[in-house]
Design a protein around this motif. Structure first.
Motif, mmCIF file in Angstrom:
data_model
loop_
_atom_site.group_PDB
_atom_site.id
_atom_site.type_symbol
_atom_site.label_atom_id
_atom_site.label_comp_id
_atom_site.label_asym_id
_atom_site.label_seq_id
_atom_site.Cartn_x
_atom_site.Cartn_y
_atom_site.Cartn_z
ATOM 1 N N ILE A 192 30.228 44.631 37.348
ATOM 2 C CA ILE A 192 30.567 44.581 38.785
ATOM 3 C C ILE A 192 29.287 44.492 39.613
ATOM 4 O O ILE A 192 29.214 43.740 40.587
ATOM 5 N N LYS A 193 28.264 45.233 39.188
ATOM 6 C CA LYS A 193 27.032 45.299 39.989
ATOM 7 C C LYS A 193 26.278 43.979 40.044
ATOM 8 O O LYS A 193 25.553 43.735 41.003
ATOM 9 N N VAL A 194 26.427 43.139 39.023
ATOM 10 C CA VAL A 194 25.697 41.859 39.069
ATOM 11 C C VAL A 194 26.573 40.722 39.617
ATOM 12 O O VAL A 194 26.098 39.600 39.767
ATOM 13 N N ALA A 195 27.854 41.015 39.888
ATOM 14 C CA ALA A 195 28.781 39.927 40.237
ATOM 15 C C ALA A 195 28.855 39.664 41.743
ATOM 16 O O ALA A 195 28.753 40.576 42.555
ATOM 17 N N ASP A 196 29.033 38.387 42.079
ATOM 18 C CA ASP A 196 29.315 38.010 43.472
ATOM 19 C C ASP A 196 30.812 38.106 43.746
ATOM 20 O O ASP A 196 31.246 38.180 44.896
ATOM 21 N N LEU A 197 31.594 38.033 42.674
ATOM 22 C CA LEU A 197 33.055 38.149 42.803
ATOM 23 C C LEU A 197 33.590 38.744 41.505
ATOM 24 O O LEU A 197 33.183 38.337 40.415
ATOM 25 N N CYS A 198 34.515 39.712 41.641
ATOM 26 C CA CYS A 198 35.152 40.294 40.459
ATOM 27 C C CYS A 198 36.616 39.894 40.445
ATOM 28 O O CYS A 198 37.339 40.145 41.409
ATOM 29 N N LEU A 199 37.030 39.266 39.363
ATOM 30 C CA LEU A 199 38.448 38.926 39.209
ATOM 31 C C LEU A 199 39.101 40.060 38.436
ATOM 32 O O LEU A 199 38.761 40.295 37.266
ATOM 33 N N VAL A 200 40.023 40.757 39.076
ATOM 34 C CA VAL A 200 40.729 41.857 38.417
ATOM 35 C C VAL A 200 42.014 41.273 37.817
ATOM 36 O O VAL A 200 42.932 40.900 38.543
ATOM 37 N N VAL A 201 42.026 41.168 36.499
ATOM 38 C CA VAL A 201 43.166 40.528 35.834
ATOM 39 C C VAL A 201 44.224 41.581 35.521
ATOM 40 O O VAL A 201 43.904 42.634 34.968
ATOM 41 N N THR A 202 45.465 41.276 35.870
ATOM 42 C CA THR A 202 46.546 42.208 35.527
ATOM 43 C C THR A 202 47.837 41.463 35.220
ATOM 44 O O THR A 202 48.122 40.427 35.808
ATOM 45 N N ARG A 203 48.578 42.024 34.259
ATOM 46 C CA ARG A 203 49.930 41.509 34.027
ATOM 47 C C ARG A 203 50.858 42.174 35.053
ATOM 48 O O ARG A 203 50.557 43.273 35.529
ATOM 49 N N PRO A 204 51.954 41.507 35.369
ATOM 50 C CA PRO A 204 52.843 42.070 36.400
ATOM 51 C C PRO A 204 53.825 43.091 35.822
ATOM 52 O O PRO A 204 55.026 42.894 35.855
ATOM 53 N N THR A 205 53.296 44.182 35.281
ATOM 54 C CA THR A 205 54.195 45.237 34.783
ATOM 55 C C THR A 205 53.749 46.556 35.392
ATOM 56 O O THR A 205 52.613 46.691 35.834
ATOM 57 N N TYR A 206 54.644 47.533 35.341
ATOM 58 C CA TYR A 206 54.378 48.813 36.003
ATOM 59 C C TYR A 206 53.111 49.473 35.448
ATOM 60 O O TYR A 206 52.232 49.902 36.186
ATOM 61 N N LEU A 207 53.010 49.522 34.109
ATOM 62 C CA LEU A 207 51.856 50.220 33.512
ATOM 63 C C LEU A 207 50.552 49.473 33.771
ATOM 64 O O LEU A 207 49.505 50.073 33.986
ATOM 65 N N ASP A 208 50.630 48.153 33.738
ATOM 66 C CA ASP A 208 49.421 47.362 33.993
ATOM 67 C C ASP A 208 48.956 47.527 35.436
ATOM 68 O O ASP A 208 47.763 47.565 35.726
ATOM 69 N N LEU A 209 49.943 47.625 36.305
ATOM 70 C CA LEU A 209 49.629 47.759 37.726
ATOM 71 C C LEU A 209 48.855 49.047 37.993
ATOM 72 O O LEU A 209 47.874 49.058 38.740
ATOM 73 N N ALA A 210 49.273 50.132 37.329
ATOM 74 C CA ALA A 210 48.576 51.412 37.512
ATOM 75 C C ALA A 210 47.112 51.259 37.104
ATOM 76 O O ALA A 210 46.204 51.738 37.793
ATOM 77 N N ALA A 211 46.883 50.554 35.990
ATOM 78 C CA ALA A 211 45.501 50.349 35.527
ATOM 79 C C ALA A 211 44.746 49.448 36.496
ATOM 80 O O ALA A 211 43.563 49.661 36.782
ATOM 81 N N ALA A 212 45.438 48.431 37.032
ATOM 82 C CA ALA A 212 44.771 47.510 37.972
ATOM 83 C C ALA A 212 44.323 48.260 39.217
ATOM 84 O O ALA A 212 43.232 48.030 39.738
ATOM 85 N N LEU A 213 45.169 49.184 39.674
ATOM 86 C CA LEU A 213 44.807 49.921 40.895
ATOM 87 C C LEU A 213 43.585 50.807 40.649
ATOM 88 O O LEU A 213 42.752 50.991 41.530
ATOM 89 N N LYS A 214 43.458 51.320 39.410
ATOM 90 C CA LYS A 214 42.255 52.104 39.081
ATOM 91 C C LYS A 214 41.027 51.199 39.073
ATOM 92 O O LYS A 214 39.944 51.590 39.506
ATOM 93 N N THR A 215 41.198 49.983 38.596
ATOM 94 C CA THR A 215 40.068 49.041 38.585
ATOM 95 C C THR A 215 39.678 48.698 40.023
ATOM 96 O O THR A 215 38.498 48.616 40.360
ATOM 97 N N VAL A 216 40.694 48.529 40.862
ATOM 98 C CA VAL A 216 40.442 48.222 42.275
ATOM 99 C C VAL A 216 39.693 49.384 42.945
ATOM 100 O O VAL A 216 38.787 49.177 43.753
#
Ligand SMILES: Nc1ncnc2c1ncn2[C@@H]1O[C@H](COP(=O)(O)OP(=O)(O)OP(=O)(O)O)[C@@H](O)[C@H]1O
Ligand SMILES: [Mg+2]
Length: 229
Positions: free
Chosen positions: A94-118
């Motif tokens: 993240i520290k070296v990136a100009d843009l971070c693509l947060v990849v997530t599948r559209p499921t409940y459990l994946d979403l929880a993990a995506a929000l932590k990444t966000v």
């Protein structure tokens, strides 16, 4: 030169698939792209063993030096594939990136993990874009409930959602098993079309153009880029 980190704290979300296909599509579009494989599992470099795309095996501690070296070598876009853990390795990308693509599948459990990444992005004040991957295709013009529900839940994530989503498509698996990106494997296919749209969006975003992006609540109203098949 600009750097995109493809991240997700959830294993199997599709980081390597997205990183490989994005780098290959950027190269098809005439960019000098390098794929940096910062995952010790080496999925993306294994997949591209015989590919002419520049692939560099690296690690979190070497990313800063790699960015400098890639810039000197005349690279336009460095795409970093990251591991799902440890968090320190994701932070390094993240520290070296100009843009971070947060990849997530559209499921409940994946979403929880995506929000932590966000949350991690927000703590580091890093620019991000949420990319839905492995989405089922719309039926009769309507997004399946898992997709519309995920978009709704992401409305207040504080990071924009990409209006281009990648669907579940066999081409993503077929292409990689032959060491190719989908834009080379099936240039006229739907996977290639959505991957090119993603590459265009990333380039627009890097140029600081906002037109490609709608606020998350707009995307939530069902305006995902859709390839007609
Ligand atoms: N859009 C898609 N359509 C169909 N299959 C997909 C798609 N995206 C990813 N896959 C499949 O899902 C699996 C996991 O993808 P991938 O290895 O890219 O995830 P990852 O996030 O890199 O995993 P890891 O955390 O283990 O590194 C693979 O079998 C891949 O082929
Ligand atoms: Mg991977």
């Amino acid at each position: 030169m600009q750097t995109v980190a493809v991240i997700s704290r959830k294993g199997g979300a599709g980081k390597s698939t997205v990183a490989v296909n994005l780098a290959a599509a950027l190269r098809d579009a005439g960019q000098r792209a390098i794929l940096a494989d910062a995952d010790p599992l080496r999925s993306s470099s294994e997949a591209l063993r015989a590919h002419s795309l520049s692939v560099v095996e690296t690690s979190a501690s070497k990313l800063f030096a790699l960015v400098t070296a890639s810039r000197r070598s005349g690279c336009d876009m460095l795409v970093i594939d990251t591991p799902a853990s440890p968090e320190a390795d994701i932070v390094a990308a993240i520290k070296v990136a100009d843009l971070c693509l947060v990849v997530t599948r559209p499921t409940y459990l994946d979403l929880a993990a995506a929000l932590k990444t966000v949350d991690l992005l927000r703590q580091l004040r890093a620019p991000g874009l949420i990319l839905l991957n492995q989405c089922p295709s719309p039926r009769q013009g309507h997004e399946p409930r898992v997709v519309s529900g995920t978009l709704e839940a992401l409305r207040f994530a504080g990071v924009p959602v990409s209006p281009v989503a990648l669907r579940v498509r066999q081409a993503y698996q077929g292409a990689l098993s032959y060491g190719r990106g989908v834009t080379e494997w099936e240039p006229k296919g739907a996977a290639a079309a959505e991957t090119r749209a993603l590459a265009d969006l990333v380039r627009q975003r890097m140029r600081g153009e906002g037109q490609g992006l709608r606020p998350a609540n707009d995307v939530a109203s069902g305006a995902l880029f859709t390839v007609q098949t």
